[in-house]
Design a protein around this motif. Sequence first.
Motif, PDB file in Angstrom:
ATOM      1  N   GLU A 359     -36.796  28.697 -13.289  1.00  0.00           N
ATOM      2  CA  GLU A 359     -37.753  29.456 -14.100  1.00  0.00           C
ATOM      3  C   GLU A 359     -37.245  30.883 -14.319  1.00  0.00           C
ATOM      4  O   GLU A 359     -37.375  31.439 -15.419  1.00  0.00           O
ATOM      5  CB  GLU A 359     -39.114  29.477 -13.412  1.00  0.00           C
ATOM      6  N   LYS A 362     -34.408  30.850 -16.851  1.00  0.00           N
ATOM      7  CA  LYS A 362     -34.945  30.627 -18.193  1.00  0.00           C
ATOM      8  C   LYS A 362     -35.585  31.905 -18.728  1.00  0.00           C
ATOM      9  O   LYS A 362     -35.378  32.297 -19.895  1.00  0.00           O
ATOM     10  CB  LYS A 362     -35.977  29.501 -18.163  1.00  0.00           C
ATOM     11  N   ALA A 363     -36.352  32.586 -17.869  1.00  0.00           N
ATOM     12  CA  ALA A 363     -36.999  33.829 -18.271  1.00  0.00           C
ATOM     13  C   ALA A 363     -35.967  34.901 -18.603  1.00  0.00           C
ATOM     14  O   ALA A 363     -36.143  35.673 -19.558  1.00  0.00           O
ATOM     15  CB  ALA A 363     -37.934  34.310 -17.161  1.00  0.00           C
ATOM     16  N   GLN A 365     -32.963  34.432 -19.780  1.00  0.00           N
ATOM     17  CA  GLN A 365     -32.386  34.096 -21.076  1.00  0.00           C
ATOM     18  C   GLN A 365     -33.331  34.486 -22.210  1.00  0.00           C
ATOM     19  O   GLN A 365     -32.900  35.066 -23.220  1.00  0.00           O
ATOM     20  CB  GLN A 365     -32.082  32.598 -21.129  1.00  0.00           C
ATOM     21  N   GLU A 366     -34.609  34.196 -22.032  1.00  0.00           N
ATOM     22  CA  GLU A 366     -35.590  34.495 -23.070  1.00  0.00           C
ATOM     23  C   GLU A 366     -35.774  35.997 -23.271  1.00  0.00           C
ATOM     24  O   GLU A 366     -36.013  36.456 -24.395  1.00  0.00           O
ATOM     25  CB  GLU A 366     -36.932  33.855 -22.710  1.00  0.00           C
ATOM     26  N   GLN A 367     -35.623  36.753 -22.187  1.00  0.00           N
ATOM     27  CA  GLN A 367     -35.846  38.197 -22.259  1.00  0.00           C
ATOM     28  C   GLN A 367     -34.559  38.991 -22.487  1.00  0.00           C
ATOM     29  O   GLN A 367     -34.589  40.222 -22.545  1.00  0.00           O
ATOM     30  CB  GLN A 367     -36.528  38.671 -20.971  1.00  0.00           C
TER      31      GLN A 367
END
Length: 396
Positions: A359, A362-363, A365-367
């Motif tokens: 998690e 993933k966070a 990468q998204e941010q």
Amino acid sequence: MKNVTSLASGAVTALVLSLGLAGGAAAEDFEWPRLLVIGTPGTSSGSFASTNGWGPILQKETGTTVRIVPEDSETQRYRRLTDREDIAISSVSASEMRYQIQGIDGYSQTKPVAQRILWHHNDTPWGYVVAGDSPVKSVQDIKNGGVRITQGVFSPPMVSAVTVGLPAMLGMSEDEVAEKIEFVPASSYAENCRSVVEGKSDIAYCSPISSVLSEMEGAPGSIRWLDLDPSDKEGWNAYLAERPMLIPAEIEMGVKTARGVNGATSNFVYSVPATADVDFAYNMAKWFHESFDAYKGTHPLATRMSMDQFRKYLNRTPLPVHEGTVKYLREIGQWSDEDDTWNNKAIETMDAWIAARQEALKAAQEQGIEVNFENQEFLDLMKEKTAGVENFQSRL
């Protein structure tokens, strides 16, 4: 068919292995892989030497071609086991495995992959040593004050063991530590241990299997070891908060003065990914047990691979055991319903760490946060996502 191991080294550019195992295959019709690659620490390590002791015997008895690959970099060996999958089994310390699963330090940026214990490899005993004529008779004497303890500044874990772990075991506050203990720095392991026979310190944290301890035992006055009471659960819990993967144990190896004294052990295990084939793990466990007499004399550390030693470790480890190994141990009466309870909890804890770290990645990468263990923004994100997940710590 599932690829579980390959070898990419030197002149060999790529060898991809398929175990070709049918689910639920019985031991008698198990087909051993054509090639079995085992990763260990570097060529100077006991892990490499002892694995090279039993590897040829496994090859002779089963027909599988065994390759022992030394890999000094712990992170690289982890990647080869879990990501590249060009080794099938890794020899790793339990402490290092905790770092790998929890993403500590450099492992924070690696791919989170669940692992399982395949078998016990070896254990290194540790304890607190004093000069033979030292007035310090017990670790409790430290609380009386005026005690010098060597801290090996070459090793952060050894520093934390003596400056934080030991005082915590004794229930000492920071003020009491400052008042009653003088920490004596040592720049090498040998200097650290010799300090007590050279009169530079009163207590040193050492392993009794080290050659320098044999030298010290033969010095005028010899040496003694301070007992760490295994029944002191409160003290041990405080100690393990700092050194969570140590195992309270009676010292059985090393210099004569240490044997029979209660200390701690640091364990190495053979690990596999959680997805490793059940029949492969089952038959490896069966071979480790049934062929012990054939390989136990190949290296001193091989004696630590007995069923007896493994069973002792299973009573303390917080790390999960592979389903195939569990299946074999249950068949021979070495696994109980109580073992299922702690092992299932260990699996849940490992799964929680893997999920939380995934998690976080993933966070990140998204941010647009750089995934780098030197990037504090990423470390803060990792800390946030893993908050509340239970740490792995030896069971008392």
